[in-house]
Motif scaffolding. Structure first.
Motif, mmCIF file in Angstrom:
data_model
loop_
_atom_site.group_PDB
_atom_site.id
_atom_site.type_symbol
_atom_site.label_atom_id
_atom_site.label_comp_id
_atom_site.label_asym_id
_atom_site.label_seq_id
_atom_site.Cartn_x
_atom_site.Cartn_y
_atom_site.Cartn_z
ATOM 1 N N ALA A 24 -13.519 1.506 -11.385
ATOM 2 C CA ALA A 24 -12.529 2.555 -11.115
ATOM 3 C C ALA A 24 -12.087 2.501 -9.653
ATOM 4 O O ALA A 24 -10.900 2.693 -9.353
ATOM 5 N N ILE A 25 -13.001 2.208 -8.741
ATOM 6 C CA ILE A 25 -12.644 2.084 -7.322
ATOM 7 C C ILE A 25 -11.741 0.869 -7.119
ATOM 8 O O ILE A 25 -10.738 0.942 -6.396
ATOM 9 N N ILE A 26 -12.086 -0.236 -7.761
ATOM 10 C CA ILE A 26 -11.246 -1.437 -7.669
ATOM 11 C C ILE A 26 -9.854 -1.139 -8.233
ATOM 12 O O ILE A 26 -8.838 -1.536 -7.663
ATOM 13 N N GLY A 27 -9.803 -0.429 -9.356
ATOM 14 C CA GLY A 27 -8.522 -0.050 -9.949
ATOM 15 C C GLY A 27 -7.719 0.871 -9.039
ATOM 16 O O GLY A 27 -6.489 0.758 -8.960
ATOM 17 N N LEU A 28 -8.394 1.768 -8.342
ATOM 18 C CA LEU A 28 -7.710 2.650 -7.399
ATOM 19 C C LEU A 28 -7.079 1.836 -6.271
ATOM 20 O O LEU A 28 -5.925 2.065 -5.906
ATOM 21 N N VAL A 29 -7.808 0.865 -5.769
ATOM 22 C CA VAL A 29 -7.269 0.003 -4.709
ATOM 23 C C VAL A 29 -6.067 -0.780 -5.229
ATOM 24 O O VAL A 29 -5.025 -0.880 -4.558
ATOM 25 N N LEU A 30 -6.179 -1.321 -6.446
ATOM 26 C CA LEU A 30 -5.054 -2.068 -7.035
ATOM 27 C C LEU A 30 -3.829 -1.170 -7.247
ATOM 28 O O LEU A 30 -2.694 -1.600 -7.038
ATOM 29 N N ALA A 31 -4.065 0.064 -7.678
ATOM 30 C CA ALA A 31 -2.952 0.991 -7.891
ATOM 31 C C ALA A 31 -2.261 1.341 -6.574
ATOM 32 O O ALA A 31 -1.025 1.405 -6.518
ATOM 33 N N VAL A 32 -3.035 1.543 -5.530
ATOM 34 C CA VAL A 32 -2.449 1.846 -4.225
ATOM 35 C C VAL A 32 -1.657 0.642 -3.714
ATOM 36 O O VAL A 32 -0.544 0.790 -3.185
ATOM 37 N N LEU A 33 -2.226 -0.548 -3.877
ATOM 38 C CA LEU A 33 -1.509 -1.754 -3.458
ATOM 39 C C LEU A 33 -0.205 -1.926 -4.225
ATOM 40 O O LEU A 33 0.818 -2.292 -3.647
#
Length: 119
Positions: A24-33
């Protein structure tokens, strides 16, 4: 009132919840990017913003559920993780962001493991 969990069971549940928070943290970073990258095709769109909010909610809920003791509140948060994950997955599917879909799928797979491990 539910009985307190033995330390080994509590540690196991918290470990699985923390593992659920990682994708979920990795997905949050990808979404922000994706939101800020002009070449992503979805930069600055409301859908990308919704994906960020959904992933942030999944991160917070995954961290919270591992620290709650068994009871009504933890059951509520656990069900909200499933609903939030599925709705965020639909949002990201419409945005056509494959890596983000993968992180949500991994989060939901670890959610299932948490359900199987949790009391």
């Amino acid at each position: 009132m539910p009985t307190p969990l033995p330390p080994a069971a509590r540690a196991r549940e918290e470990l699985v919840a923390n593992l659920m928070a990682l994708p979920a943290i990795i997905g949050l970073v990808l979404a922000v990017l994706a939101f800020f990258n002009r070449g992503s095709g979805i930069s600055g769109t409301p859908g990308a913003g919704l994906a960020i909010l959904g992933m942030a909610a999944l991160v917070l809920a995954a961290i919270l559920v591992g620290r709650l003791s068994p009871g009504k509140l933890r059951t509520f948060v656990t069900v909200m993780i499933l609903i939030g994950g599925l709705l965020t997955l639909i949002c990201v599917w419409f945005l056509m962001q494959g890596w983000l879909m993968l992180t949500i799928a991994l989060t939901l797979a670890l959610w299932l493991i948490f359900i199987l491990v949790a009391r």
